[in-house]
Scaffold this motif. Sequence first.
Motif, PDB file in Angstrom:
ATOM      1  N   LYS A  22       0.855  -1.251  -0.062  1.00 24.33           N
ATOM      2  CA  LYS A  22       0.059   0.020  -0.018  1.00 24.33           C
ATOM      3  C   LYS A  22       1.000   1.230  -0.188  1.00 24.33           C
ATOM      4  O   LYS A  22       0.483   2.419  -0.107  1.00 24.33           O
ATOM      5  N   GLN A  23       2.313   1.019   0.008  1.00 26.50           N
ATOM      6  CA  GLN A  23       3.179   2.092  -0.017  1.00 26.50           C
ATOM      7  C   GLN A  23       3.176   2.694  -1.369  1.00 26.50           C
ATOM      8  O   GLN A  23       2.502   2.091  -2.135  1.00 26.50           O
ATOM      9  N   ASN A  24       3.663   3.861  -1.579  1.00 27.85           N
ATOM     10  CA  ASN A  24       3.888   4.642  -2.772  1.00 27.85           C
ATOM     11  C   ASN A  24       4.872   3.582  -3.708  1.00 27.85           C
ATOM     12  O   ASN A  24       5.699   3.135  -3.353  1.00 27.85           O
ATOM     13  N   ILE A  25       4.260   3.400  -4.891  1.00 29.22           N
ATOM     14  CA  ILE A  25       4.918   2.796  -5.891  1.00 29.22           C
ATOM     15  C   ILE A  25       5.342   3.451  -6.959  1.00 29.22           C
ATOM     16  O   ILE A  25       4.569   4.163  -7.499  1.00 29.22           O
ATOM     17  N   ILE A  26       6.704   3.341  -7.052  1.00 30.55           N
ATOM     18  CA  ILE A  26       7.231   4.309  -8.255  1.00 30.55           C
ATOM     19  C   ILE A  26       7.290   3.581  -9.495  1.00 30.55           C
ATOM     20  O   ILE A  26       7.581   2.539  -9.761  1.00 30.55           O
ATOM     21  N   GLU A  58       9.048  12.836  -0.199  1.00 26.20           N
ATOM     22  CA  GLU A  58       9.873  13.211   0.905  1.00 26.20           C
ATOM     23  C   GLU A  58       9.404  12.597   2.265  1.00 26.20           C
ATOM     24  O   GLU A  58       8.433  12.752   2.638  1.00 26.20           O
ATOM     25  N   GLY A  59      10.491  11.976   2.953  1.00 24.66           N
ATOM     26  CA  GLY A  59       9.916  11.408   4.308  1.00 24.66           C
ATOM     27  C   GLY A  59       9.380   9.852   4.333  1.00 24.66           C
ATOM     28  O   GLY A  59       9.481   9.188   5.184  1.00 24.66           O
ATOM     29  N   LEU A  60       8.985   9.656   3.071  1.00 21.66           N
ATOM     30  CA  LEU A  60       8.292   8.361   2.913  1.00 21.66           C
ATOM     31  C   LEU A  60       9.281   7.320   2.221  1.00 21.66           C
ATOM     32  O   LEU A  60       9.618   6.392   2.785  1.00 21.66           O
ATOM     33  N   ASP A  61       9.648   7.609   1.032  1.00 22.17           N
ATOM     34  CA  ASP A  61      10.505   6.552   0.480  1.00 22.17           C
ATOM     35  C   ASP A  61      11.990   7.368  -0.204  1.00 22.17           C
ATOM     36  O   ASP A  61      12.745   7.000  -0.851  1.00 22.17           O
ATOM     37  N   PHE A  62      12.122   8.597   0.589  1.00 14.20           N
ATOM     38  CA  PHE A  62      13.551   9.218   0.699  1.00 14.20           C
ATOM     39  C   PHE A  62      13.638  10.094   1.448  1.00 14.20           C
ATOM     40  O   PHE A  62      12.664  10.583   2.146  1.00 14.20           O
ATOM     41  N   GLU A  89      15.955   3.194   2.882  1.00 17.10           N
ATOM     42  CA  GLU A  89      14.335   3.350   2.930  1.00 17.10           C
ATOM     43  C   GLU A  89      13.628   2.333   1.998  1.00 17.10           C
ATOM     44  O   GLU A  89      14.175   1.762   1.289  1.00 17.10           O
ATOM     45  N   LEU A  90      12.538   2.082   2.450  1.00 16.70           N
ATOM     46  CA  LEU A  90      11.618   1.153   1.703  1.00 16.70           C
ATOM     47  C   LEU A  90      11.150   1.744   0.566  1.00 16.70           C
ATOM     48  O   LEU A  90      10.295   3.027   0.676  1.00 16.70           O
ATOM     49  N   VAL A  91      11.634   1.381  -0.643  1.00 13.41           N
ATOM     50  CA  VAL A  91      11.053   1.738  -1.836  1.00 13.41           C
ATOM     51  C   VAL A  91      10.579   0.671  -2.962  1.00 13.41           C
ATOM     52  O   VAL A  91      11.276  -0.399  -2.808  1.00 13.41           O
ATOM     53  N   LEU A 118      16.102   7.608  -8.955  1.00  8.88           N
ATOM     54  CA  LEU A 118      15.765   7.946  -7.670  1.00  8.88           C
ATOM     55  C   LEU A 118      16.558   9.110  -7.102  1.00  8.88           C
ATOM     56  O   LEU A 118      17.469   9.267  -7.360  1.00  8.88           O
ATOM     57  N   LYS A 119      15.626   9.667  -6.227  1.00  8.79           N
ATOM     58  CA  LYS A 119      16.365  10.792  -5.399  1.00  8.79           C
ATOM     59  C   LYS A 119      17.484  10.680  -4.576  1.00  8.79           C
ATOM     60  O   LYS A 119      18.388  11.290  -4.720  1.00  8.79           O
ATOM     61  N   GLN A 120      17.525   9.352  -4.208  1.00  8.20           N
ATOM     62  CA  GLN A 120      18.567   9.094  -3.209  1.00  8.20           C
ATOM     63  C   GLN A 120      19.815   8.366  -3.792  1.00  8.20           C
ATOM     64  O   GLN A 120      20.727   7.898  -3.125  1.00  8.20           O
ATOM     65  N   ALA A 121      19.639   8.050  -5.187  1.00  6.09           N
ATOM     66  CA  ALA A 121      20.898   7.308  -5.857  1.00  6.09           C
ATOM     67  C   ALA A 121      21.967   7.883  -6.153  1.00  6.09           C
ATOM     68  O   ALA A 121      22.941   7.325  -5.639  1.00  6.09           O
ATOM     69  N   PRO A 122      22.433   9.317  -5.981  1.00  2.00           N
ATOM     70  CA  PRO A 122      23.554   9.852  -5.861  1.00  2.00           C
ATOM     71  C   PRO A 122      24.093   9.891  -4.501  1.00  2.00           C
ATOM     72  O   PRO A 122      25.451   9.304  -4.471  1.00  2.00           O
ATOM     73  N   ARG A 123      23.367   9.976  -3.601  1.00  2.71           N
ATOM     74  CA  ARG A 123      23.946   9.802  -2.191  1.00  2.71           C
ATOM     75  C   ARG A 123      24.207   8.396  -1.780  1.00  2.71           C
ATOM     76  O   ARG A 123      25.280   7.932  -1.399  1.00  2.71           O
TER      77      ARG A 123
END
Length: 159
Positions: A22-26, A58-62, A89-91, A118-123
Amino acid sequence: VMQEESNNFTQNEVWSLVEHSKQNIIGTKWVFRNKQDEHGVVTRNKARLVAQGFTQIEGLDFGETYASNAFKLYQMDVKSAFLYGPISELVYVEQPPGFEDPKLLNHVYKLHKALYGLKQAPRAWYECLKDFLQRKGFEIGKADPTLFTHKVKNDIFVC
């Protein structure tokens, strides 16, 4: 080339197929590119599966992200660079177009490692690279944490 990219995911343990959450599906999409030599002759076809990071919450999957601004960068080619960065994060992402499992259409992929887009890919890539370089004796720059140096006798290696 799409199969080669898909094989990279399996080899690098990028994800696992799980029941729809039920989480955000990208969403995901394929990006195609022809790699050319210095004369403009196509030497290789490339396919990249890209996560549609603009749908992340933001705050959910990054959480924290990295970006560079007005830096002069020199590029080197690292095959599937962002696939080596573990994420905490759960993605969840949709099954890639053309690679859906017909028996598990209601399943999605839970990511263990970053995908392009993904927004967190560079990090995630930075953290993976930082850990590797530190294990090899490199030190993080005091003024710039993305600059690594390693002294060997009279030589200084900069990365």
